[in-house]
Design a protein around this motif. Structure first.
Motif, PDB file in Angstrom:
ATOM      1  N   PRO A 146       3.035   5.585 -15.381  1.00 48.56           N
ATOM      2  CA  PRO A 146       2.447   4.828 -16.489  1.00 48.56           C
ATOM      3  C   PRO A 146       2.996   3.394 -16.494  1.00 48.56           C
ATOM      4  CG  PRO A 146       3.659   6.794 -17.240  1.00 48.56           C
ATOM      5  CD  PRO A 146       4.061   6.520 -15.831  1.00 48.56           C
ATOM      6  N   GLY A 147       2.338   2.543 -17.262  1.00 46.67           N
ATOM      7  CA  GLY A 147       2.874   1.206 -17.428  1.00 46.67           C
ATOM      8  C   GLY A 147       2.142   0.147 -16.626  1.00 46.67           C
ATOM      9  N   PRO A 148       2.662  -1.074 -16.656  1.00 49.23           N
ATOM     10  CA  PRO A 148       1.918  -2.234 -16.146  1.00 49.23           C
ATOM     11  C   PRO A 148       2.167  -2.571 -14.678  1.00 49.23           C
ATOM     12  CG  PRO A 148       3.857  -2.971 -17.332  1.00 49.23           C
ATOM     13  CD  PRO A 148       3.860  -1.466 -17.407  1.00 49.23           C
ATOM     14  N   PHE A 149       2.645  -1.622 -13.873  1.00 46.57           N
ATOM     15  CA  PHE A 149       2.963  -1.979 -12.488  1.00 46.57           C
ATOM     16  C   PHE A 149       1.721  -2.411 -11.721  1.00 46.57           C
ATOM     17  CE2 PHE A 149       3.537  -0.887  -7.980  1.00 46.57           C
ATOM     18  CZ  PHE A 149       4.527  -1.804  -7.686  1.00 46.57           C
ATOM     19  N   LEU A 150       0.640  -1.644 -11.766  1.00 45.43           N
ATOM     20  CA  LEU A 150      -0.566  -2.025 -11.033  1.00 45.43           C
ATOM     21  C   LEU A 150      -1.133  -3.323 -11.590  1.00 45.43           C
ATOM     22  CD1 LEU A 150      -2.727  -1.457  -8.899  1.00 45.43           C
ATOM     23  CD2 LEU A 150      -3.983  -0.151 -10.625  1.00 45.43           C
ATOM     24  N   ALA A 151      -1.155  -3.469 -12.909  1.00 44.61           N
ATOM     25  CA  ALA A 151      -1.690  -4.687 -13.521  1.00 44.61           C
ATOM     26  C   ALA A 151      -0.941  -5.914 -13.033  1.00 44.61           C
ATOM     27  CB  ALA A 151      -1.609  -4.581 -15.046  1.00 44.61           C
ATOM     28  N   THR A 152       0.388  -5.850 -13.032  1.00 41.82           N
ATOM     29  CA  THR A 152       1.193  -6.982 -12.603  1.00 41.82           C
ATOM     30  C   THR A 152       1.047  -7.217 -11.099  1.00 41.82           C
ATOM     31  OG1 THR A 152       2.770  -6.606 -14.396  1.00 41.82           O
ATOM     32  CG2 THR A 152       3.523  -7.931 -12.561  1.00 41.82           C
ATOM     33  N   THR A 153       0.867  -6.147 -10.345  1.00 39.66           N
ATOM     34  CA  THR A 153       0.639  -6.283  -8.907  1.00 39.66           C
ATOM     35  C   THR A 153      -0.654  -7.037  -8.629  1.00 39.66           C
ATOM     36  OG1 THR A 153       1.885  -4.275  -8.366  1.00 39.66           O
ATOM     37  CG2 THR A 153       0.238  -5.008  -6.772  1.00 39.66           C
ATOM     38  N   LEU A 154      -1.711  -6.704  -9.356  1.00 41.29           N
ATOM     39  CA  LEU A 154      -2.979  -7.417  -9.174  1.00 41.29           C
ATOM     40  C   LEU A 154      -2.828  -8.895  -9.527  1.00 41.29           C
ATOM     41  CD1 LEU A 154      -5.544  -4.830 -10.620  1.00 41.29           C
ATOM     42  CD2 LEU A 154      -4.802  -5.137  -8.246  1.00 41.29           C
ATOM     43  N   ALA A 155      -2.057  -9.178 -10.575  1.00 39.24           N
ATOM     44  CA  ALA A 155      -1.807 -10.568 -10.946  1.00 39.24           C
ATOM     45  C   ALA A 155      -1.045 -11.300  -9.846  1.00 39.24           C
ATOM     46  CB  ALA A 155      -1.048 -10.628 -12.267  1.00 39.24           C
ATOM     47  N   ALA A 156      -0.049 -10.627  -9.259  1.00 41.68           N
ATOM     48  CA  ALA A 156       0.721 -11.240  -8.174  1.00 41.68           C
ATOM     49  C   ALA A 156      -0.164 -11.525  -6.970  1.00 41.68           C
ATOM     50  CB  ALA A 156       1.886 -10.325  -7.786  1.00 41.68           C
ATOM     51  N   ALA A 186       0.833  -1.207   0.000  1.00 45.28           N
ATOM     52  CA  ALA A 186       0.000   0.000   0.000  1.00 45.28           C
ATOM     53  C   ALA A 186       0.867   1.257   0.000  1.00 45.28           C
ATOM     54  CB  ALA A 186      -0.927   0.001   1.217  1.00 45.28           C
ATOM     55  N   VAL A 187       1.976   1.226   0.723  1.00 44.92           N
ATOM     56  CA  VAL A 187       2.897   2.364   0.745  1.00 44.92           C
ATOM     57  C   VAL A 187       3.434   2.629  -0.659  1.00 44.92           C
ATOM     58  CG1 VAL A 187       5.160   3.136   1.560  1.00 44.92           C
ATOM     59  CG2 VAL A 187       3.547   2.104   3.155  1.00 44.92           C
ATOM     60  N   VAL A 188       3.834   1.570  -1.360  1.00 45.71           N
ATOM     61  CA  VAL A 188       4.389   1.714  -2.707  1.00 45.71           C
ATOM     62  C   VAL A 188       3.334   2.222  -3.684  1.00 45.71           C
ATOM     63  CG1 VAL A 188       5.339   0.440  -4.670  1.00 45.71           C
ATOM     64  CG2 VAL A 188       6.187  -0.009  -2.363  1.00 45.71           C
ATOM     65  N   LEU A 189       2.143   1.651  -3.624  1.00 46.21           N
ATOM     66  CA  LEU A 189       1.094   2.053  -4.563  1.00 46.21           C
ATOM     67  C   LEU A 189       0.647   3.487  -4.335  1.00 46.21           C
ATOM     68  CD1 LEU A 189      -1.032  -1.229  -4.651  1.00 46.21           C
ATOM     69  CD2 LEU A 189       0.248  -0.222  -6.552  1.00 46.21           C
ATOM     70  N   GLU A 190       0.696   3.946  -3.107  1.00 43.02           N
ATOM     71  CA  GLU A 190       0.385   5.357  -2.855  1.00 43.02           C
ATOM     72  C   GLU A 190       1.357   6.260  -3.609  1.00 43.02           C
ATOM     73  OE1 GLU A 190       0.260   8.628   0.785  1.00 43.02           O
ATOM     74  OE2 GLU A 190       0.332   6.492   1.259  1.00 43.02           O
ATOM     75  N   GLU A 191       2.628   5.881  -3.607  1.00 44.20           N
ATOM     76  CA  GLU A 191       3.630   6.705  -4.285  1.00 44.20           C
ATOM     77  C   GLU A 191       3.521   6.603  -5.803  1.00 44.20           C
ATOM     78  OE1 GLU A 191       5.372   8.927  -2.723  1.00 44.20           O
ATOM     79  OE2 GLU A 191       4.396   8.222  -0.886  1.00 44.20           O
ATOM     80  N   THR A 192       3.268   5.416  -6.339  1.00 47.73           N
ATOM     81  CA  THR A 192       3.113   5.296  -7.796  1.00 47.73           C
ATOM     82  C   THR A 192       1.854   6.023  -8.260  1.00 47.73           C
ATOM     83  OG1 THR A 192       1.958   3.155  -7.596  1.00 47.73           O
ATOM     84  CG2 THR A 192       4.361   3.111  -7.885  1.00 47.73           C
ATOM     85  N   GLY A 193       0.822   6.053  -7.412  1.00 51.38           N
ATOM     86  CA  GLY A 193      -0.376   6.810  -7.755  1.00 51.38           C
ATOM     87  C   GLY A 193      -0.114   8.300  -7.758  1.00 51.38           C
ATOM     88  N   ALA A 194       0.606   8.787  -6.754  1.00 46.63           N
ATOM     89  CA  ALA A 194       0.916  10.212  -6.682  1.00 46.63           C
ATOM     90  C   ALA A 194       1.754  10.659  -7.864  1.00 46.63           C
ATOM     91  CB  ALA A 194       1.647  10.524  -5.377  1.00 46.63           C
ATOM     92  N   ALA A 195       2.589   9.764  -8.383  1.00 46.04           N
ATOM     93  CA  ALA A 195       3.444  10.089  -9.528  1.00 46.04           C
ATOM     94  C   ALA A 195       2.776   9.809 -10.865  1.00 46.04           C
ATOM     95  CB  ALA A 195       4.749   9.296  -9.433  1.00 46.04           C
ATOM     96  N   LEU A 218      -5.315   6.950  -2.908  1.00 51.49           N
ATOM     97  CA  LEU A 218      -4.822   7.814  -1.838  1.00 51.49           C
ATOM     98  C   LEU A 218      -3.672   8.675  -2.340  1.00 51.49           C
ATOM     99  CD1 LEU A 218      -4.679   8.729   1.123  1.00 51.49           C
ATOM    100  CD2 LEU A 218      -3.248   6.713   1.580  1.00 51.49           C
ATOM    101  N   GLY A 219      -2.780   8.082  -3.133  1.00 50.57           N
ATOM    102  CA  GLY A 219      -1.672   8.853  -3.685  1.00 50.57           C
ATOM    103  C   GLY A 219      -2.132   9.919  -4.658  1.00 50.57           C
ATOM    104  N   VAL A 220      -3.088   9.587  -5.511  1.00 48.75           N
ATOM    105  CA  VAL A 220      -3.631  10.562  -6.457  1.00 48.75           C
ATOM    106  C   VAL A 220      -4.291  11.711  -5.699  1.00 48.75           C
ATOM    107  CG1 VAL A 220      -5.317  10.926  -8.310  1.00 48.75           C
ATOM    108  CG2 VAL A 220      -3.971   8.813  -8.240  1.00 48.75           C
ATOM    109  N   LEU A 221      -5.035  11.379  -4.653  1.00 49.53           N
ATOM    110  CA  LEU A 221      -5.701  12.396  -3.830  1.00 49.53           C
ATOM    111  C   LEU A 221      -4.665  13.332  -3.203  1.00 49.53           C
ATOM    112  CD1 LEU A 221      -8.504  11.529  -1.224  1.00 49.53           C
ATOM    113  CD2 LEU A 221      -6.855  13.343  -0.867  1.00 49.53           C
TER     114      LEU A 221
END
Length: 325
Positions: free
Chosen positions: A85-95, A73-82, A196-199
């Motif tokens: 682009p790319g498949p990071f969230l997609a691959t995370t959901l797969a994992a 969750a800490v990592v995804l907050e930062e990738t959202g704030a930034a 949360l990061g986007v917010l």
């Protein structure tokens, strides 16, 4: 229940934030989203090679770090704030899906960044479906994995993250009704963490603008109407952060609370993220509506994320059922 980040989690946040600020600032995000592939492969390679983020929640015996969902969750907050682009969230959901349903064959490739995977979320739609090596789909209590197949790129609201229609099916790689149900809840927590990061980034942007934009010989941040709006946005941020932290904690420490915490995260955080991104755009005035300004990118990511796991009414109905209302 833990709502405050540990020292290690704070260090992880700073490492990811610093990396993204240097490797993928917003001008680079714009260049990547307009490129043929929609993201910078070098940034994605470094995310996996230098930081090991795709393998963060993959067990150590399968090449990952074996971290918990609170760290994710800490990592995804930062990738959202930034607006990464790319498949990071997609691959995370797969994992998440593979970890929770017991299949481990694909996890080493995900952990070392050589396998890009995605999950069919709604109908035949998948994040980064066109570039994924493996498409996972949920078929009742079974998980199917398909390599290849027909992929049709979609025109989407959010230009920073692409989607595609994919051919469902493939070989059954796991079967666990409990694991599939838990994975769906964890999807909700993961997306809420990104929201949360986007917010947060949307609020930070308009606060900074309010300190420099002058109208009628006064900084716009000094006007009562603006201050009240910013205060409301800050309250939404504080509540959203508490909800996400609780949901991530429940994922690791209190599985009996996960379902309701995940549903609440999507009910509240999704809407709060969109409202803050919308108000940030509006408070920027006319410039916020222009293609050259970044406010519209946060607005579009916020709306796309709000409906990524289905319309908000689905999550409200599920939360009501869980609370027996």
């Amino acid at each position: 229940m833990k709502l405050v980040l540990t020292t290690e989690q704070q260090e992880l946040r700073q490492a990811v934030r610093g990396f993204l600020a240097a490797a993928s600032p917003l001008p680079a995000v714009r260049a990547a989203m307009e490129s043929e592939g929609g993201h910078d492969p070098e940034v994605y390679r470094r995310i996996n090679g230098e930081l090991g983020l795709s393998g963060l929640i993959v067990p150590e015996e399968h090449g990952g770090s074996g971290a918990g969902y609170a760290e994710l969750a800490v990592v995804l907050e930062e990738t959202g704030a930034a607006l990464l682009p790319g498949p990071f969230l997609a691959t995370t959901l797969a994992a998440i899906l593979l970890r929770e349903t017991g299949d481990k064959e694909l996890l080493p490739g995900i952990a070392d960044g050589t396998t890009v995977a995605t999950v069919v979320l709604d109908g035949n739609r998948a994040l980064n479906g066109a570039e994924a090596d493996v498409v996972l789909s949920i078929d009742g209590d079974r998980v199917r994995a398909l390599r290849g197949g027909e992929r049709t790129a979609l025109t989407t609201l959010d230009p920073t993250r692409r989607q595609a229609l994919v051919e469902p099916g493939g070989d059954v790689v796991a079967a666990s009704a409990e694991g599939v149900a838990r994975a769906r809840d964890l999807f909700a927590v993961a997306v809420a963490a990104e929201q949360l990061g986007v917010l947060r980034a949307s609020l930070e942007a308009i606060v900074a603008y309010g300190k420099v934009r002058v109208a009628f010989n006064r900084f716009i941040g000094s006007y009562q109407g603006v201050k009240h709006r910013l205060a409301d946005m800050h309250c939404k941020l504080e509540q959203a952060e508490s909800i996400v932290r609780h949901a991530a904690w429940a994922a690791d420490e209190a599985p009996e609370e996960l379902a309701s915490a995940a549903a609440l995260a999507q009910v509240y955080v999704g809407r709060a993220c969109f409202e803050v991104a919308r108000d940030s755009l509006l408070l920027h005035g006319g410039i916020g509506f222009t293609w050259e300004h970044d406010a519209h990118l946060f607005y579009k990511r916020a709306k796309a994320d709000e409906v990524l796991l289905g319309p908000p009414r689905i999550h409200r109905a599920r939360l009501a059922d869980l609370l027996e209302l």
